[in-house]
Design a protein around this motif. Structure first.
Motif, mmCIF file in Angstrom:
data_model
loop_
_atom_site.group_PDB
_atom_site.id
_atom_site.type_symbol
_atom_site.label_atom_id
_atom_site.label_comp_id
_atom_site.label_asym_id
_atom_site.label_seq_id
_atom_site.Cartn_x
_atom_site.Cartn_y
_atom_site.Cartn_z
ATOM 1 N N ASP A 264 0.654 -1.180 0.123
ATOM 2 C CA ASP A 264 -0.179 -0.032 0.018
ATOM 3 C C ASP A 264 0.720 1.271 -0.013
ATOM 4 O O ASP A 264 0.272 2.387 -0.006
ATOM 5 C CB ASP A 264 -0.776 0.049 1.302
ATOM 6 C CG ASP A 264 -2.068 -1.025 1.108
ATOM 7 O OD1 ASP A 264 -2.922 -0.836 0.282
ATOM 8 O OD2 ASP A 264 -2.042 -1.887 2.004
ATOM 9 N N GLU B 279 -9.497 -5.364 -0.296
ATOM 10 C CA GLU B 279 -9.730 -3.938 0.176
ATOM 11 C C GLU B 279 -11.199 -3.763 -0.243
ATOM 12 O O GLU B 279 -11.951 -3.263 0.478
ATOM 13 C CB GLU B 279 -8.972 -3.121 -0.716
ATOM 14 C CG GLU B 279 -8.827 -1.420 -0.337
ATOM 15 C CD GLU B 279 -8.170 -1.496 1.184
ATOM 16 O OE1 GLU B 279 -8.212 -0.231 1.491
ATOM 17 O OE2 GLU B 279 -7.455 -2.445 1.393
ATOM 18 N N ASP C 64 -3.192 -5.646 5.433
ATOM 19 C CA ASP C 64 -3.470 -4.498 4.572
ATOM 20 C C ASP C 64 -2.985 -3.356 5.642
ATOM 21 O O ASP C 64 -2.200 -3.393 6.648
ATOM 22 C CB ASP C 64 -5.001 -4.177 4.643
ATOM 23 C CG ASP C 64 -5.791 -4.283 5.848
ATOM 24 O OD1 ASP C 64 -5.018 -4.096 6.847
ATOM 25 O OD2 ASP C 64 -7.186 -4.363 5.858
ATOM 26 N N THR D 146 -6.951 2.494 -4.163
ATOM 27 C CA THR D 146 -7.809 2.333 -2.943
ATOM 28 C C THR D 146 -9.341 2.516 -3.412
ATOM 29 O O THR D 146 -9.649 3.164 -4.617
ATOM 30 C CB THR D 146 -7.535 3.570 -2.043
ATOM 31 O OG1 THR D 146 -7.839 4.686 -2.367
ATOM 32 C CG2 THR D 146 -6.002 3.593 -1.642
ATOM 33 N N THR E 27 -4.902 -8.681 -3.005
ATOM 34 C CA THR E 27 -4.993 -7.442 -1.837
ATOM 35 C C THR E 27 -5.973 -6.439 -2.154
ATOM 36 O O THR E 27 -6.823 -5.930 -1.235
ATOM 37 C CB THR E 27 -3.550 -6.652 -1.806
ATOM 38 O OG1 THR E 27 -3.175 -5.935 -2.865
ATOM 39 C CG2 THR E 27 -2.508 -7.744 -1.426
ATOM 40 N N ARG E 28 -6.174 -6.005 -3.658
ATOM 41 C CA ARG E 28 -7.313 -5.137 -3.804
ATOM 42 C C ARG E 28 -8.538 -5.562 -3.703
ATOM 43 O O ARG E 28 -9.488 -4.851 -3.337
ATOM 44 C CB ARG E 28 -6.947 -4.581 -5.330
ATOM 45 C CG ARG E 28 -5.652 -3.748 -5.733
ATOM 46 C CD ARG E 28 -5.586 -2.861 -4.751
ATOM 47 N NE ARG E 28 -4.602 -3.285 -3.776
ATOM 48 C CZ ARG E 28 -4.429 -2.498 -2.407
ATOM 49 N NH1 ARG E 28 -4.683 -1.252 -2.373
ATOM 50 N NH2 ARG E 28 -3.646 -2.909 -1.667
#
Length: 453
Positions: free
Chosen positions: A26, A433, A57, A307, A429-430
């Motif tokens: 990130d 999110e 995260d 994000t 990871t996205r």
């Protein structure tokens, strides 16, 4: 300074402490302070660092879908090596020595798929192998508040006090209200080897913009990553909290992280993007580079908009692009071309927000441009004239993180650019999110539905 110079300096330094760090996926700077002797030993043997930094995260919550590490692996230490070429001192911490670090590839691997700096180094090596010197710089906009971390929590991030009131873009007057902070930013960052080309107010209460001096691509990304944390730490010392959120308030402009880039010959004597013999002064190499960036952009958007909040910035009429467009000196397109003279001819990538991980955004910029050169893509998309928001001939950008992530996860282009391991880790990871966002109940929903439905 070579390694022996570093060793001599550390041995003679008054401070027995050394700080080192790296960015996680990130862009959060993670690291620690170590003793002088541990640092000296580690120059030979390396260090171990808990690999949970690739398994959680930005709020330290472990992913439930990770493959790189997780409960299944027990979060072991991963091998880390300090890059002595990144040596600098922290002027706001008694000149404590500071270094950036890289994660070493495990046995049987050539890279650490989750390490952003390692990814950029691989892309930069491709550029060098093609005969280019890549010159980059990132610029940032951010808002400043007369708050503390405690007051942010107590106020639940509502009714925050901006550093200064009113819309004072490019104002000479407004920074004089906080001149000590303003000048500390410029001066202390320079002492930290993150020199600024310019610093000014942007439109919005308490918002500043800084352009970092351009440099070789890896050093430029290092400086951009250190800039964001450096600004926050300097702000703390003035009773200020700085935010690099892409869009902290729907009624105010968003915060960009534009990327300026050019390719030079290896001797750095000629800007390969400039051709004085052409009517538009754009070389064929530059046109291929632009074509590659436009072609790849919908395949890799999460690296520029990582994000949930990123996509609140990418809306029409808000000084951020929404279409896959380019033009010369036009601030409504995705790519803005500046080529008034050879020394400053460059591409400005305007999709990138202030919330990006600089290593990933810069790697995406360079890799997609090199893709266009390798594949000799033609710049068939005409330059936009006037309002780039209205030019939808080549498509529009994804409108949310889920859409963008799915496109990247399934893209053979993204896999060619960055490798399947990185694409798999990053898009997981996205996806995480996005799923964290879907679980929340927002203030908007409460106001919209609580009573009337």
């Amino acid at each position: 300074m070579n390694q022996q110079d570093i060793i001599d300096f550390i041995n003679q330094c008054d401070s027995p402490k050394i700080k080192y760090a790296f960015t996680d996926i990130d862009g959060v700077l993670r690291g620690k302070i170590i003793h002088r002797q541990k640092f000296l030993d580690g120059l030979t043997d390396g260090f171990g660092f808990c690999d949970v930094v690739w398994g959680w995260d930005s709020s330290d919550t472990p992913y439930d879908n990770g493959q790189t590490t997780g409960w299944h692996s027990g979060y072991p230490d991963a091998a880390v090596r300090i890059d002595i070429a990144t040596f600098r001192q922290l002027p706001w911490e008694d000149n404590m020595p500071f270094f950036l670090a890289d994660f070493s590839a495990p046995k049987g691997k050539t890279t650490v798929a989750a390490c952003p700096r390692s990814l950029l180094k691989r892309i930069a090596a491709q550029s060098q192998d093609m005969g280019f010197h890549a010159e980059f710089a990132q610029e940032f906009e951010w808002f400043n508040f007369r708050e503390t971390p405690n007051s942010l929590q107590q106020k639940n991030f509502q009714h925050l006090e901006p550093l200064t009131p009113g819309m004072f873009g490019y104002s000479i007057l407004r920074p004089s209200l906080e001149s000590a902070f303003y000048h500390d930013l410029f001066d202390l960052l320079a002492q930290f080897d993150v020199p600024l080309e310019g610093l000014h107010t942007e439109t919005g209460p308490g918002v500043y913009e800084a352009a970092i001096m351009h440099d070789e691509v890896i050093r430029a990304a290092d400086k951009a990553a250190l800039f964001k944390t450096g600004v926050k730490e300097i702000a703390y010392r003035h009773g200020v909290v700085a935010t690099f959120m892409a869009k902290w308030n729907a009624a105010l402009p968003g915060c960009s992280g534009h990327i300026h880039q050019s390719l030079w010959n290896k001797e750095q004597t000629k800007n390969l993007f400039f051709d004085a013999s052409k009517a538009d002064r754009m070389s064929e190499l530059m046109r291929q580079y632009i074509a590659g960036q436009l072609y790849c952009l919908p395949h890799i958007t999460p690296m520029f908009a990582p994000t949930i909040n990123s996509y609140k910035r990418l809306v029409e009429g808000a000084w951020a692009p929404t279409t896959i467009t380019w033009s010369v000196d036009n601030r409504t397109t995705a790519l803005r071309i500046l080529n008034h003279n050879e020394a400053y001819t460059r591409v400005e990538h305007r999709v990138s927000g202030a919330d990006t991980n600089p290593y990933l955004a810069i790697a995406a910029s360079l890799a997609s441009g090199l893709y266009g050169i390798r594949h000799q893509l033609s710049l068939d998309i005409p330059a936009s004239e006037g309002n780039g928001y209205a030019d939808k001939r080549n498509g529009i950008l994804p409108t949310n993180l889920d859409e963008a992530t799915r496109a990247m996860a399934n893209s053979p282009v993204a896999a060619e650019l960055f490798g399947t391991e990185f694409v798999d880790h990053f898009t997981r990871t996205r996806d995480w999110e996005w799923r964290q966002y879907l679980r929340q109940v927002s203030d908007w929903e409460l106001k919209r539905y609580f009573e009337i439905i």
